[in-house]
Enzyme design. Structure first.
Site, PDB file in Angstrom:
ATOM      1  N   SER A   7      33.761  34.389  23.989  1.00 55.91           N
ATOM      2  CA  SER A   7      33.634  34.783  25.391  1.00 55.91           C
ATOM      3  C   SER A   7      32.684  33.816  26.083  1.00 55.91           C
ATOM      4  CB  SER A   7      33.074  36.197  25.492  1.00 55.91           C
ATOM      5  OG  SER A   7      32.592  36.390  26.814  1.00 55.91           O
ATOM      6  N   HIS A  32      38.130  33.707  25.722  1.00 54.98           N
ATOM      7  CA  HIS A  32      38.042  35.036  26.343  1.00 54.98           C
ATOM      8  C   HIS A  32      37.256  34.906  27.642  1.00 54.98           C
ATOM      9  CE1 HIS A  32      38.042  39.470  26.229  1.00 54.98           C
ATOM     10  NE2 HIS A  32      36.798  39.403  26.676  1.00 54.98           N
ATOM     11  N   ASP A  34      35.728  36.854  30.856  1.00 54.25           N
ATOM     12  CA  ASP A  34      35.300  38.173  31.312  1.00 54.25           C
ATOM     13  C   ASP A  34      35.142  38.193  32.826  1.00 54.25           C
ATOM     14  OD1 ASP A  34      34.985  39.789  28.923  1.00 54.25           O
ATOM     15  OD2 ASP A  34      33.445  38.339  28.350  1.00 54.25           O
ATOM     16  N   MET A  36      34.320  40.257  36.013  1.00 51.37           N
ATOM     17  CA  MET A  36      33.593  41.486  36.388  1.00 51.37           C
ATOM     18  C   MET A  36      33.419  41.509  37.904  1.00 51.37           C
ATOM     19  SD  MET A  36      30.646  41.613  33.493  1.00 51.37           S
ATOM     20  CE  MET A  36      30.980  41.218  31.769  1.00 51.37           C
ATOM     21  N   HIS A  65      40.120  39.105  30.631  1.00 50.41           N
ATOM     22  CA  HIS A  65      39.716  40.510  30.512  1.00 50.41           C
ATOM     23  C   HIS A  65      39.237  40.974  31.880  1.00 50.41           C
ATOM     24  CE1 HIS A  65      36.616  43.470  28.489  1.00 50.41           C
ATOM     25  NE2 HIS A  65      37.545  44.097  29.187  1.00 50.41           N
ATOM     26  N   MET A  67      37.651  43.342  34.135  1.00 49.06           N
ATOM     27  CA  MET A  67      36.800  44.519  34.313  1.00 49.06           C
ATOM     28  C   MET A  67      36.611  44.698  35.810  1.00 49.06           C
ATOM     29  SD  MET A  67      34.189  43.697  31.212  1.00 49.06           S
ATOM     30  CE  MET A  67      34.677  41.974  31.158  1.00 49.06           C
ATOM     31  N   MET A 136      36.987  48.195  23.439  1.00 48.35           N
ATOM     32  CA  MET A 136      35.605  47.789  23.736  1.00 48.35           C
ATOM     33  C   MET A 136      34.674  48.421  22.710  1.00 48.35           C
ATOM     34  SD  MET A 136      35.585  45.639  26.163  1.00 48.35           S
ATOM     35  CE  MET A 136      33.796  45.481  26.163  1.00 48.35           C
ATOM     36  N   ASP A 174      35.737  43.770  21.182  1.00 55.49           N
ATOM     37  CA  ASP A 174      34.926  42.995  22.126  1.00 55.49           C
ATOM     38  C   ASP A 174      33.583  43.679  22.323  1.00 55.49           C
ATOM     39  OD1 ASP A 174      33.959  41.445  24.202  1.00 55.49           O
ATOM     40  OD2 ASP A 174      35.492  42.062  25.652  1.00 55.49           O
TER      41      ASP A 174
END
Ligand code: DX5
Ligand code: ZN
Length: 214
Positions: A7, A32, A34, A36, A65, A67, A136, A174
């Site tokens: 990540s 990966h 992330d 957010m 991913h 979020m 998660m 993760d």
């Protein structure tokens, strides 16, 4: 074979292109990313323009991913930016069928994720439409947290359900994955391990990645 997905949340954000080249050289399988939004999780990272810029820096597949609340609003932008798979949180998107269909139609991996407090069974109605499930193993939002051990029971349950249905679905974990916790995650049925601090905090990234793979 177990795949390792570093990540970039734990990379130096002023040198992300170099970080991608380093993990590729160190034997990573997947990147990966992330995303957010400051609402679904109490932290804010990057979106489609940054992912698009990074796409040219490596040949590794991009595992995005999301979020974020309302992932539908930016789904096409993430596809255009070069995502190879997109993970939606079921908590943000309780009726994900249309978005999963859109991902499949675009030829990218379609994944759903559950937070630590969300039961595995909420995914079961959608399991046959998924290329991957992301369990998660920490509360989403920040790198460097300790793995919550009982989340691995959900990995076992989902692996068992996939086997009952004859599905070869990838199961990714993760959060808090390091050389101490990776083996347990694999034993419970995970085959893709996300690791942020365990890779970017290592002196020797190639050794860290090899060790995580087991
Ligand atoms: C947390 C992110 C993770 C995070 C993992 O919300 O989804 O991908 O970067 O970081 P580590 O491996 O340090 O727990
Ligand atoms: Zn993640």
């Amino acid at each position: 074979m177990v795949k390792i997905a570093p990540s970039i949340l734990s990379a130096d954000f002023s040198r992300l292109g170099e970080a991608l080249q380093s993990i590729e050289a160190a034997g990573a399988d997947i990147v990966h990313l992330d995303v957010m939004d400051g609402h679904f999780v109490p932290n804010l990272t990057f979106g489609p323009p940054v992912i698009r810029a990074l796409r040219a820096c490596t040949n590794l597949p991009f595992d995005v991913h999301l979020m974020m609340d309302d992932p539908a609003s930016l789904l096409d932008a993430f596809l255009d930016a070069g995502a190879n798979s997109i993970t939606l949180h079921i908590e943000a998107c309780p009726q994900p069928q249309a978005l999963l269909a859109r991902l499949r139609q675009a030829g990218v991996g379609a994944a759903l994720s559950i937070k630590p407090s969300t039961p595995a069974e909420v995914l079961y109605p959608f399991l046959d439409q998924l290329s991957m499930v992301l369990v998660m193993t920490v509360e989403p939002g920040f790198g460097g947290q300790a793995l919550i051990a009982d989340t691995l029971e959900k990995v076992s349950a989902i692996r068992g359900e996939c086997e009952r249905r004859g599905l070869k679905t990838d199961i990714e974990v993760d959060g808090g994955i390091n050389t101490e916790t990776a083996a347990a995650a694999i034993r419970h049925g995970a085959n893709i391990l996300v690791a942020g601090s365990a890779v970017f905090g290592a002196k020797d990234m190639a050794a860290a990645i090899a060790k995580l793979r087991g």
